[in-house]
Write an enzyme that holds these catalytic residues in place. Structure first.
Site, PDB file in Angstrom:
ATOM      1  N   GLY A   1       0.854  -1.190   0.000  1.00 53.11           N
ATOM      2  CA  GLY A   1       0.000   0.000   0.000  1.00 53.11           C
ATOM      3  C   GLY A   1       0.883   1.231   0.000  1.00 53.11           C
ATOM      4  O   GLY A   1       2.068   1.174  -0.355  1.00 53.11           O
ATOM      5  N   VAL A   2       0.296   2.374   0.426  1.00 51.06           N
ATOM      6  CA  VAL A   2       1.056   3.627   0.379  1.00 51.06           C
ATOM      7  C   VAL A   2       2.326   3.573   1.221  1.00 51.06           C
ATOM      8  O   VAL A   2       3.404   3.959   0.764  1.00 51.06           O
ATOM      9  CB  VAL A   2       0.200   4.834   0.851  1.00 51.06           C
ATOM     10  CG1 VAL A   2      -0.259   5.629  -0.331  1.00 51.06           C
ATOM     11  CG2 VAL A   2      -0.980   4.422   1.672  1.00 51.06           C
TER      12      VAL A   2
ATOM     13  N   VAL B   1       1.041 -14.582   3.580  1.00 50.33           N
ATOM     14  CA  VAL B   1       2.042 -14.735   4.646  1.00 50.33           C
ATOM     15  C   VAL B   1       1.514 -15.747   5.657  1.00 50.33           C
ATOM     16  O   VAL B   1       0.412 -15.617   6.175  1.00 50.33           O
ATOM     17  CB  VAL B   1       2.330 -13.380   5.320  1.00 50.33           C
ATOM     18  CG1 VAL B   1       3.248 -13.558   6.513  1.00 50.33           C
ATOM     19  CG2 VAL B   1       2.942 -12.409   4.323  1.00 50.33           C
TER      20      VAL B   1
ATOM     21  N   GLY C   1      -2.228  -1.533   6.739  1.00 50.18           N
ATOM     22  CA  GLY C   1      -3.373  -0.722   7.131  1.00 50.18           C
ATOM     23  C   GLY C   1      -3.269  -0.263   8.570  1.00 50.18           C
ATOM     24  O   GLY C   1      -2.288  -0.583   9.267  1.00 50.18           O
TER      25      GLY C   1
ATOM     26  N   HIS D   1       4.281  27.635 -20.531  1.00 47.73           N
ATOM     27  CA  HIS D   1       5.173  26.747 -21.276  1.00 47.73           C
ATOM     28  C   HIS D   1       6.618  27.133 -20.982  1.00 47.73           C
ATOM     29  O   HIS D   1       6.932  28.323 -20.974  1.00 47.73           O
ATOM     30  CB  HIS D   1       4.921  26.884 -22.776  1.00 47.73           C
ATOM     31  CG  HIS D   1       5.889  26.081 -23.597  1.00 47.73           C
ATOM     32  ND1 HIS D   1       5.780  24.710 -23.734  1.00 47.73           N
ATOM     33  CD2 HIS D   1       6.996  26.446 -24.291  1.00 47.73           C
ATOM     34  CE1 HIS D   1       6.771  24.282 -24.492  1.00 47.73           C
ATOM     35  NE2 HIS D   1       7.532  25.302 -24.835  1.00 47.73           N
TER      36      HIS D   1
HETATM   37  P1  NAI Z   1      -2.903   0.588   2.883  1.00 46.02           P
HETATM   38  O1  NAI Z   1      -4.318   0.315   3.181  1.00 46.02           O
HETATM   39  O2  NAI Z   1      -2.540   1.682   1.959  1.00 46.02           O
HETATM   40  O3  NAI Z   1      -2.231  -0.718   2.260  1.00 46.02           O
HETATM   41  C1  NAI Z   1      -2.183  -1.937   2.929  1.00 46.02           C
HETATM   42  C2  NAI Z   1      -1.850  -3.018   1.925  1.00 46.02           C
HETATM   43  O4  NAI Z   1      -1.567  -4.193   2.659  1.00 46.02           O
HETATM   44  C3  NAI Z   1      -2.978  -3.324   0.966  1.00 46.02           C
HETATM   45  O5  NAI Z   1      -2.483  -3.361  -0.347  1.00 46.02           O
HETATM   46  C4  NAI Z   1      -3.469  -4.687   1.437  1.00 46.02           C
HETATM   47  O6  NAI Z   1      -3.984  -5.467   0.374  1.00 46.02           O
HETATM   48  C5  NAI Z   1      -2.213  -5.296   2.021  1.00 46.02           C
HETATM   49  N1  NAI Z   1      -2.421  -6.300   3.056  1.00 46.02           N
HETATM   50  C6  NAI Z   1      -3.317  -6.283   4.069  1.00 46.02           C
HETATM   51  N2  NAI Z   1      -3.162  -7.365   4.847  1.00 46.02           N
HETATM   52  C7  NAI Z   1      -2.134  -8.090   4.321  1.00 46.02           C
HETATM   53  C8  NAI Z   1      -1.489  -9.296   4.690  1.00 46.02           C
HETATM   54  N3  NAI Z   1      -1.845  -9.986   5.765  1.00 46.02           N
HETATM   55  N4  NAI Z   1      -0.473  -9.739   3.914  1.00 46.02           N
HETATM   56  C9  NAI Z   1      -0.076  -9.041   2.817  1.00 46.02           C
HETATM   57  N5  NAI Z   1      -0.659  -7.884   2.435  1.00 46.02           N
HETATM   58  C10 NAI Z   1      -1.673  -7.425   3.180  1.00 46.02           C
HETATM   59  O7  NAI Z   1      -2.194   0.731   4.306  1.00 46.02           O
HETATM   60  P2  NAI Z   1      -0.802   1.341   4.745  1.00 46.02           P
HETATM   61  O8  NAI Z   1       0.171   1.369   3.624  1.00 46.02           O
HETATM   62  O9  NAI Z   1      -0.464   0.601   5.982  1.00 46.02           O
HETATM   63  O10 NAI Z   1      -1.168   2.827   5.073  1.00 46.02           O
HETATM   64  C11 NAI Z   1      -2.102   3.110   6.110  1.00 46.02           C
HETATM   65  C12 NAI Z   1      -2.825   4.381   5.886  1.00 46.02           C
HETATM   66  O11 NAI Z   1      -1.955   5.479   5.945  1.00 46.02           O
HETATM   67  C13 NAI Z   1      -3.523   4.416   4.571  1.00 46.02           C
HETATM   68  O12 NAI Z   1      -4.903   4.440   4.816  1.00 46.02           O
HETATM   69  C14 NAI Z   1      -3.075   5.672   3.915  1.00 46.02           C
HETATM   70  O13 NAI Z   1      -4.176   6.411   3.482  1.00 46.02           O
HETATM   71  C15 NAI Z   1      -2.294   6.425   4.960  1.00 46.02           C
HETATM   72  N6  NAI Z   1      -1.081   6.939   4.339  1.00 46.02           N
HETATM   73  C16 NAI Z   1      -1.178   7.863   3.355  1.00 46.02           C
HETATM   74  C17 NAI Z   1      -0.058   8.318   2.697  1.00 46.02           C
HETATM   75  C18 NAI Z   1      -0.216   9.279   1.588  1.00 46.02           C
HETATM   76  O14 NAI Z   1      -1.253   9.904   1.476  1.00 46.02           O
HETATM   77  N7  NAI Z   1       0.776   9.430   0.721  1.00 46.02           N
HETATM   78  C19 NAI Z   1       1.271   7.840   3.047  1.00 46.02           C
HETATM   79  C20 NAI Z   1       1.261   6.836   4.054  1.00 46.02           C
HETATM   80  C21 NAI Z   1       0.121   6.435   4.669  1.00 46.02           C
END
Ligand code: NAI
Length: 475
Positions: free
Chosen positions: A192-193, A247, A281, A454
């Protein structure tokens, strides 16, 4: 003796501190309580975003991008670098300094706006005649009484069941920002992000990074074209991203961590890493808030239940940001914070959830707003699509980064812009124009008729808008 306020805000992250400032601007007496401390135990308001999220990750992304540029790309510009060396301590120290400046900035803003800040942990005590009694535990224990309360307690990293974060080997977003030496092999669970941003940081600094993603699709929330382009670019850079990875076991040993997983085809794998980032997440923070004490209703996933206006089930108790439904984004929290302060003051603000932009700060950056192509197809909406590659943009060529494109989706009949999807250089900045157009319910033709300087990357937006009508000029 209890201290009285019109409003007590619990939490000084982007949702809370902004709500406090806006309420103070509107003439309320406001307290904001937050228990985040820096390494020296000093107040560190700003929440996850400032301390262990948006801000430090962007500092590290910038530094690591410079390093990678110097190592691999300066050469293309005729610049030879000899004796390039990474001083990780200094790089991390700079990040800490950036964070500290932001902490201090918030304390300054509190003073400037006459928001009373309490460094401690707040919880609901009781309903009292004047409103709500809030207990503050910490160095200076206090009782606060306020007519209104805004809960803005944020979220924490979700752990893998049975694999707690130790921030040494099993890292959340927090530990992943302060690894003391570049790990040789870094594992990341969740593409994810956070996984992609922090995975990119450590890859650029020299780690071999493997990301195990449970879902079969890469970035399911993104437009498929954007996801495909980003996956190809990130993979080319050296991030190993395994989709559909299940996993099964994570075991730490003295040296590192062993991960057993099943790949998409059902094959079993055993991998060893020096460190493992778990970014799967986040969960809302409501522990110790005293929700039970006053009957504050949480939903089945632990979020504070709110209506569209961020009202909880309790009178004059509101909640905003990551602790309530909706995307866990700092800017969404800020907008909710402002709206709640204005509602308390009797105004009628509105947060438009349909125009909240998303940004992922990898290289290439990704940013989007509105509906993507797969969503429009699912809705049966008749649309036209215009796409313009950065390859055909003069500024991108001069920069030396022509990855990606701008893609605009517009209603087939009315030409109203329904979604804009960008992957490529400065996507995070370019998306602002799309948000403005969508807020004003503008058409693709409106973008096409606006004069864009431009040579700029923003011309790709204009050209994509022209492409909706099949009349791009430079492609
Ligand atoms: P996320 O929800 O973006 O991504 C989590 C990923 O982990 C998903 O692709 C999901 O399919 C995967 N996943 C879930 N359980 C799993 C498992 N057991 N094994 C393998 N993969 C699994 O969550 P993330 O990256 O932890 O970020 C959390 C929050 O922080 C997000 O809601 C995001 O909006 C926010 N955030 C935003 C940023 C930005 O706006 N640039 C930067 C960092 C975080």
């Amino acid at each position: 003796m209890a201290k009285n306020f019109d409003l007590v805000v619990i939490g000084a992250g982007p949702g809370g501190y902004i709500a406090a400032i806006r309420a103070a601007q509107l003439g309320m007496s406001v307290a904001c309580v937050d228990d985040w401390s820096d390494e020296k135990g000093k107040p560190a308001p700003g929440g996850t975003c400032t301390n262990v999220g948006c801000i430090p990750s962007k500092a590290l992304l910038q530094s690591s991008e410079h390093y990678e540029q110097a190592e691999k790309h300066f050469e293309d510009h005729g610049i030879e670098v000899k004796g390039l060396e990474l001083k990780l301590d200094k790089l991390l120290g700079r990040k800490d300094k950036v964070v500290n400046e932001n902490n201090q900035g918030i304390l300054f803003l509190f003073k400037k706006n006459k928001v009373t800040y309490f460094h401690g942990r707040a919880s609901f005590n009781a309903k009292v005649d004047a409103g709500w009694s809030i207990k503050v535990d910490g160095k200076d224990a206090e009782e606060l009484v306020a007519k209104h309360v805004v809960v803005a307690t944020g979220s924490s990293a979700r752990q893998l069941p049975g694999v707690p974060f130790d921030e040494e080997t099993i890292l959340s977003n927090d530990g992943a920002l302060r690894i003391g030496s570049v790990p040789k092999k870094l594992g990341v669970i969740g593409a994810g992000v956070i996984g992609l941003e922090l995975g990119s940081v450590w890859r650029r600094l020299g780690a071999e990074v493997t990301i195990l993603e449970g879902a079969p699709e890469f970035l399911a929330a993104a437009d498929r074209d954007v996801a495909k382009e980003a996956l190809s670019a990130l993979t080319k850079q050296g991030l190993e991203i395994k989709l559909g990875a299940k996993v099964e076991e994570v075991k730490t040993s003295g040296k590192g961590v062993k991960v057993e997983y099943e790949d998409a085809s059902g094959k079993e794998h055993k991998a060893e890493f020096d460190k493992l980032i778990v970014s799967i997440g986040r969960v809302p923070n409501t522990d110790g808030l005293g929700a039970d004490t006053v009957g504050l209703k949480l939903d089945e996933r632990g979020f504070v239940e709110v209506d569209d206006d961020c009202r909880t089930n309790l009178p004059n108790v509101w909640a905003v940001g990551d602790v309530v439904r909706g995307p866990m984004l700092a800017h969404k929290a800020e907008d909710e914070g402002v709206a709640v302060a204005e509602r308390i003051a009797g105004q009628q603000p509105h947060v438009n959830f349909d125009t909240i932009p998303w940004v992922i700060y990898t290289s290439p950056e990704m940013a989007w707003v509105g509906k993507n192509e797969q969503e429009l197809k699912k809705d049966g909406r008749d649309y036209r699509m215009g796409k313009f590659p950065f390859m055909a943009n003069g500024r991108a060529r001069a920069l030396g980064d022509t990855t990606g494109f701008v893609k605009i989706l517009a209603d087939a009949k009315t030409d109203e812009v329904l979604g804009v999807h960008i992957v490529g250089p400065t996507a995070s900045e370019l998306i602002a124009e799309a948000v403005v157009i969508m807020e004003f319910r503008g058409a693709a033709e409106d973008i096409a008729r606006i004069c864009h300087a431009h040579p700029t990357l923003s011309e790709a937006m204009k050209e994509a808008a022209l492409a909706v009508d099949k009349r791009a000029l430079n492609f």
